[in-house]
Design a protein around this motif. Structure first.
Motif, short mmCIF file in Angstrom:
data_model
loop_
_atom_site.label_atom_id
_atom_site.label_comp_id
_atom_site.label_asym_id
_atom_site.label_seq_id
_atom_site.Cartn_x
_atom_site.Cartn_y
_atom_site.Cartn_z
N GLY A 453 -4.82 -12.82 1.93
CA GLY A 453 -5.14 -13.74 0.85
C GLY A 453 -6.60 -13.86 0.53
N ASN A 454 -7.47 -13.37 1.41
CA ASN A 454 -8.91 -13.56 1.20
C ASN A 454 -9.64 -12.30 1.63
OD1 ASN A 454 -11.41 -14.62 0.74
ND2 ASN A 454 -11.37 -16.11 2.41
N GLY A 455 -10.10 -11.54 0.68
CA GLY A 455 -10.77 -10.28 0.98
C GLY A 455 -10.01 -9.11 0.41
N GLU A 456 -10.34 -7.93 0.92
CA GLU A 456 -9.75 -6.70 0.39
C GLU A 456 -9.17 -5.87 1.53
OE1 GLU A 456 -11.94 -2.89 -1.05
OE2 GLU A 456 -11.78 -4.21 -2.79
N SER A 457 -7.94 -5.44 1.34
CA SER A 457 -7.32 -4.58 2.35
C SER A 457 -7.70 -3.13 2.07
CB SER A 457 -5.80 -4.73 2.33
OG SER A 457 -5.28 -4.35 1.07
N ASN A 458 -7.89 -2.39 3.13
CA ASN A 458 -8.30 -0.99 2.99
C ASN A 458 -7.69 -0.21 4.15
OD1 ASN A 458 -9.51 1.48 2.80
ND2 ASN A 458 -11.62 0.73 2.96
N LEU A 459 -6.69 0.62 3.85
CA LEU A 459 -6.03 1.42 4.88
C LEU A 459 -6.46 2.88 4.83
CD1 LEU A 459 -2.38 0.02 4.87
CD2 LEU A 459 -4.35 -0.72 6.21
N ILE A 473 1.79 -3.96 0.18
CA ILE A 473 0.47 -4.52 0.44
C ILE A 473 0.16 -5.54 -0.63
CG2 ILE A 473 -1.98 -4.04 0.73
CD1 ILE A 473 -1.28 -1.20 1.50
N SER A 474 -0.13 -6.76 -0.20
CA SER A 474 -0.52 -7.83 -1.11
C SER A 474 -1.90 -8.31 -0.70
CB SER A 474 0.49 -8.98 -1.05
OG SER A 474 0.07 -10.05 -1.85
N SER A 475 -2.85 -8.27 -1.64
CA SER A 475 -4.22 -8.60 -1.30
C SER A 475 -4.87 -9.34 -2.45
CB SER A 475 -5.00 -7.31 -1.00
OG SER A 475 -6.36 -7.59 -0.78
#
Length: 496
Positions: A453-459, A473-475
């Motif tokens: 919920g806060n920031g950015e996901s990066n896989l 993925i929910s971001s």
């Protein structure tokens, strides 16, 4: 309005409808002629034509929609004879199609099915003949599938149970003993469910965006059959206010489906808990369990669905049910007791959909746990990484100590399903790196749900396993994901 069972139900519905001079039409269905006549007269549905019967039969067996000619010439004659015995009744055709689909496409095998139907429906519309066809399909099932199908009788009429919940209950009951060819117990359970669906004994109900997620139900006539068989075989004792199997000292499973059930009869059943291994309760019947649940020392499965569970409930005695393998709770409940750590044989702890917002720290003592499902927002205690047998974990909330929790996750190398949540922690490059390192260790993962919920996901840098089926993925930021996933198609969604 579908399947009105008795005149009393219709009278209740009628109170909510406008006067008859309002210029509207009400269409109802019922299996009882007296109900139809009371409502306003019956229209007897005509059977399917031979052409439409063929389309339904061949479409279910061969998978080609709109086909009214058998694609295999040698089966034309016998299929016509089978359709004649089905007499245009859709349920009969679908059930027989499910049975034939499991057979070889061989004339002799199909004639064997034809001869087993008996008189069928062409000369007699009695319900008993429809039951003969359903019974034929039931007894054609392998023993392990018959057991799984009989278990559907624990659910009330028209009840829809989530596919995953049903499979976990089968596992908890011991119907699925061991994995085959490297498959997990859950994957074997999936194959059982798919086989029962293919044979048209269980109906999938699709109501979700993702089409491989569905609920399960059985047709009313199938439920009548398996409920009767359950009574004959003493498989399930059902109490629903309409019918109640005679209680005995040999009761193994109790299904308490309605608070309108006969309290006196239930008291007799509850007074003989020694042999009971499974209790499934619905709605407010939990109150009936309170006085005596502590005496069910041999209980393996406890499933309380959609129930209000007061603070003075029998849940406080959970720590005494030391044989418990499976615990399902949905509905209102204060909390789980710390004594849950005493349940050393517990394999399935499912409290998602309940009001439980805390998992006791003692849960880390449950080394046999393979399924742990709870609500989003519930924090697991430290050392949950010691639960190395876990196959499913939903949800993993990492707010308090995200780095530590991700490290704990990396120990759960048997995970097949993981739902992972973080809404208040600011997700940065360091946490993304830790998450990628963790996922690289989870080589058996098939379903992965990440919500940030806060920031950015990066896989970036994660090479997904070849058997990955679903990734969501929910971001709050724009998710970045560049995956390698050889030789496999899977569902990939990035919700806004």
């Amino acid at each position: 309005m579908d399947d009105i069972c008795d005149i009393g139900h219709w009278k209740l519905i009628r109170c909510a409808l406008p006067d008859t001079n309002a210029g509207y039409i009400i269409i109802t269905t019922t299996r009882t002629m007296t109900v139809a006549e009371h409502i306003g007269g019956a229209y007897n549905l005509k059977p399917l034509s031979l052409q439409n019967s063929r389309i339904l039969l061949y479409g279910r067996i061969f998978g080609n929609e709109g086909m009214d000619k058998c694609p295999e010439e040698g089966l034309i004659e016998v299929s016509n004879k089978i359709l004649k015995k089905c007499a245009g009744v859709p349920l009969a055709i679908i059930t027989i199609a499910g049975l034939l689909a499991s057979k070889r496409r061989n004339k002799m095998d199909w004639y064997e099915v034809h001869n087993s139907i008996g008189t069928g429906l062409e000369n007699n519309q009695d319900v008993m003949n429809m039951r003969k066809i359903l019974s034929l399909s039931y007894y054609d099932l392998p023993a392990h599938l018959r057991t799984c199908l009989l278990y559907m009788s624990v659910f009330p009429e028209d009840y829809e149970v989530k596919q995953d919940d049903l499979i976990w209950l089968w596992i908890g009951e011991g119907f699925i003993q061991s994995g085959k060819q490297g498959k997990s117990l859950f994957e074997v359970g999936e194959s059982y469910l798919n086989e029962l669906i293919n044979r048209s004994m269980i109906q999938p109900v699709y109501k979700y965006i993702v089409k491989d997620i569905f609920d399960c139900r059985v047709h009313d006539m199938v439920l009548e059959l398996i409920s009767s068989l359950s009574a004959e075989e003493n498989f399930v004792t059902i109490s629903n206010g309409v019918r109640h199997n005679s209680p005995s000292k040999k009761d193994r499973r109790l299904s308490l489906q309605s608070d309108k059930a006969d309290h006196a009869t239930l008291s007799v059943t509850m007074s003989m808990p020694q042999g009971v291994r499974s209790v499934v309760g619905f709605d407010s019947v939990v109150d009936l369990l309170a006085p005596s649940l502590h005496a069910f020392r041999g209980l393996r499965v406890l499933c309380l669905k959609g129930s209000h569970i007061p603070k003075c409930s029998p849940i406080k005695c959970l720590g005494n049910l030391v044989q418990l393998r499976c615990l399902f709770i949905t509905g209102s409940m204060a909390q789980l007791p710390e004594e849950i750590g005493n349940l050393k044989y517990l394999q399935i702890l499912h409290v998602a959909g309940s009001s439980i917002m805390r998992i006791p720290s003692t849960v880390v003592q449950l080394k046999d746990l393979i399924c742990l499902k709870f609500n989003s927002g519930v924090t697991l205690s430290k050392r949950f990484g010691s639960l190395t047998s876990l196959v499913e974990l939903s949800y993993c909330w990492v707010e308090d100590h995200p780095t530590r929790n991700i490290e704990e996750l990396s120990n759960l190398t048997e995970l097949r399903v993981l739902s992972f949540c973080s809404y208040t922690v600011t997700w940065d490059d360091s946490l993304n790196k830790s998450l990628v390192e963790c996922l690289c260790k989870l080589q058996k993962i098939q379903i992965l749900d990440i919500s940030i919920g806060n920031g950015e996901s990066n896989l970036d840098g994660w090479v997904a396993p070849s058997h990955l089926r679903r990734l969501r993925i929910s971001s709050a930021g724009s998710p970045r994901c560049q995956l390698g996933c050889p030789n496999r198609r899977f569902l990939l969604t990035f919700p806004c």
